[in-house]
Design an enzyme around this catalytic site. Sequence first.
Site, PDB file in Angstrom:
ATOM      1  N   ASP A 132       0.842  -1.193   0.000  1.00  0.00           N
ATOM      2  CA  ASP A 132       0.000   0.000   0.000  1.00  0.00           C
ATOM      3  C   ASP A 132       0.881   1.249   0.000  1.00  0.00           C
ATOM      4  O   ASP A 132       1.729   1.414   0.880  1.00  0.00           O
ATOM      5  CB  ASP A 132      -0.894  -0.015   1.243  1.00  0.00           C
ATOM      6  CG  ASP A 132      -1.929   1.084   1.235  1.00  0.00           C
ATOM      7  OD1 ASP A 132      -2.341   1.517   0.145  1.00  0.00           O
ATOM      8  OD2 ASP A 132      -2.345   1.519   2.331  1.00  0.00           O
TER       9      ASP A 132
ATOM     10  N   GLU B 173      -1.645   5.722  -8.508  1.00  0.00           N
ATOM     11  CA  GLU B 173      -2.526   6.766  -7.985  1.00  0.00           C
ATOM     12  C   GLU B 173      -2.394   8.021  -8.830  1.00  0.00           C
ATOM     13  O   GLU B 173      -1.285   8.414  -9.218  1.00  0.00           O
ATOM     14  CB  GLU B 173      -2.208   7.077  -6.523  1.00  0.00           C
ATOM     15  CG  GLU B 173      -3.135   8.135  -5.920  1.00  0.00           C
ATOM     16  CD  GLU B 173      -2.972   8.294  -4.419  1.00  0.00           C
ATOM     17  OE1 GLU B 173      -3.024   9.438  -3.944  1.00  0.00           O
ATOM     18  OE2 GLU B 173      -2.791   7.266  -3.731  1.00  0.00           O
TER      19      GLU B 173
END
Length: 284
Positions: free
Chosen positions: A82, A134
Amino acid sequence: MTFVPVDFLLKEAMKGNYAVGAFNCNNMEIVQAIVRAAEEENAPVIMQASQGAIKYAGIGFITAMAREAAANAKVPVALHLDHGTSFDQVMQCLRNGFSGVMIDGSKHPLEENIALTRQVIAAARPIGVSVEAELGKIGGTEDDITVSEREAMFTDPAEAKYFVEQTGVDSLAVAIGTAHGQYKGEPKLDFERLKKIVSMVDIPIVLHGSSGVPGEAVQEAIALGVRKVNIDTNIREAFVAACRKVLDTDSREIDPRKVLGPAREAAVEVIREKIRIFGSSGKA
């Protein structure tokens, strides 16, 4: 059962119009809680390790605990990095058997983000590991990464289309009004922006900073195309609250098992509730 590739779970979620829960793990009890909750809900699940978790526990411990949990699980389990922020960190996770990695190049200009994402994909894809990227900046703090409200930036749909075309990334985390950490008020998600993004890219969309978002809003985002929902803060809140309750009841308690056992149970209940909200119960 060994780790399942994250992109396999998300492709199945796209077919079934639900989202897979991605839950951050920091210690043994939370690893156990994630898998037990998924088994009780008969749901696929993603365990996530952040930079902070890897720094705290060590990647060897994190991987070994997750692998042990997955090996004995009755449901599909993935292990995912993550918010990785460097190529070297991603390579460390690939060498340790992660089945998914996130490269967060959102702090860089668009073309640098694209170049970094391509570099990670070139390393990960040949060994069957999926890559999340992202675009846009999600506010708040998660472990070593802090983005102020002023720096937070919603994802531009046209840039999302261009980014996906240029990288071929497997999934995309977008900024539509969520934030990491505890919310000061109720977040307002930009569903129109999400609709546009989903209409312009044909890959799973990821929603970060979802702990404080009302269940109805999360479900609306899933109905619009979100296929992976990240949860960390809610687990921490329940875990620590249960520890405090035990110690407030008996301040002389010295058995860690009697403190951490109830905390694990509290985490299981939170994770089960999230799985039901995400619509992945019974999808294993």
